[in-house]
Design an enzyme around this catalytic site. Structure first.
Site, mmCIF file in Angstrom:
data_model
loop_
_atom_site.group_PDB
_atom_site.id
_atom_site.type_symbol
_atom_site.label_atom_id
_atom_site.label_comp_id
_atom_site.label_asym_id
_atom_site.label_seq_id
_atom_site.Cartn_x
_atom_site.Cartn_y
_atom_site.Cartn_z
ATOM 1 C CG ASP A 195 7.159 -4.734 1.255
ATOM 2 O OD1 ASP A 195 6.622 -4.996 0.071
ATOM 3 O OD2 ASP A 195 6.514 -5.034 2.362
ATOM 4 C CB SER A 224 4.188 -8.964 -0.091
ATOM 5 O OG SER A 224 4.345 -7.546 -0.032
ATOM 6 C CD GLN A 274 6.774 -6.261 -3.159
ATOM 7 O OE1 GLN A 274 6.719 -5.136 -3.441
ATOM 8 N NE2 GLN A 274 6.484 -6.546 -1.745
#
Length: 287
Positions: A195, A224, A274
């Site tokens: 991430d 996110s 993502q």
């Protein structure tokens, strides 16, 4: 701000069990206005893994971020047993703060088995020891911005950019210290690291370098929305991973990032996708 190194990360991942399928955990000491999403996903993966047989290892996860997590607030992880099969199990984890759900994560676990194999070969990225650190790549521009302060649990180096679309980049990452042998810990640390750079990479095609998400007129922030990770093989996260990442599209305030993750031998060990928000705000005077 406190120190957030490998011992601190391991402590964050060491959840307290408060009921048969419920756990609690604290947050890393990072200089961020909200809880780092990679940390929450990694903690939820650990919580889910503690409810499945030891022979089953993480195979995939999908996290949906519902609202920002507050750094001072404790996190509660309620694990739902969605399915228990002979060789595979599925869990859903609701992460709450003060009774409000901030993340919902689904994770699948399975026992390793044999079968056909193939993979996309890794790019030529040289040796990680020869690659500059992220700070070194942008030292001539003033160094890392405040968004990166405190991420000392992961060592990050930037490999030469390969030929291809400008949104592509190669990043080496590993835990900045030794980890225990538990495969769940290694999967969780990889989840945490996955991430770090994907959404920031979406800014590279627009003239901003990784680590300098602020130019002279705007501060860019990333939030996110969804994070998916497939574990093709569990490898040690205290050894080098190569993230071959790119952002195929950014549109209407959202960006998509994806990466193939290779270990030091060139084995494709994970794939990450993502989606997140890209937010630009005018910088206050003096920044």
């Amino acid at each position: 701000m406190g120190q957030h190194d490998v011992p601190d990360l391991l402590e964050v991942l060491n959840l307290r069990q408060v009921a048969p399928s419920t756990f609690e955990g604290s947050n890393a000491a990072l200089d961020l206005p909200r809880v780092f999403g990679g940390q929450l996903a990694a903690q939820a993966l650990v919580a889910a893994a503690r409810t499945v047989p030891a022979a089953q290892v993480p195979q995939s996860l999908h996290a949906t971020f519902l609202r920002p997590g507050l750094p001072p607030a404790p996190n509660r992880f309620a694990v739902e047993h969605v399915r228990d099969g002979r060789t595979r199990s599925t869990r859903s984890v609701a992460i709450t703060q003060h009774g409000r759900e901030v993340v919902r994560l689904t994770a699948a676990f399975g026992a390793p088995s044999s079968g056909v194999t193939h993979q996309t070969p890794p790019p030529d990225a040289g040796k990680p020891e020869d690659a500059p650190t992220l700070h070194e790549t942008i030292a001539d521009e003033g160094g890392l911005t405040g968004l990166w302060t405190g991420f000392d649990a992961v060592e990050l180096r930037v490999a030469p950019t390969p030929a291809g679309p400008p949104s592509r980049g190669l990043v080496w990452m590993r835990a900045a210290g030794a980890l225990p042998d538990d495969p769940v810990v290694h999967a969780a640390v990889l989840c945490y690291a996955s991430d770090l750079t994907l959404l920031s990479a979406a800014l590279v095609p627009h003239g901003l370098r990784l680590g300098r998400e602020r130019d002279h007129s705007h501060a860019w922030d990333t939030v996110s929305l969804d994070h998916a990770l497939w574990f093709h093989h569990i490898s040690r996260a205290d050894e080098w991973f190569l993230f071959d990442q790119h952002s195929p599209v950014a549109s209407h305030g959202r960006a998509l990032g994806t990466a193939h993750v290779y270990d030091g031998t060139g084995e494709l060990v994970a794939t990450v996708t993502q989606e997140g928000l890209l937010v630009a705000e005018p910088l206050p005077d003096g920044l």
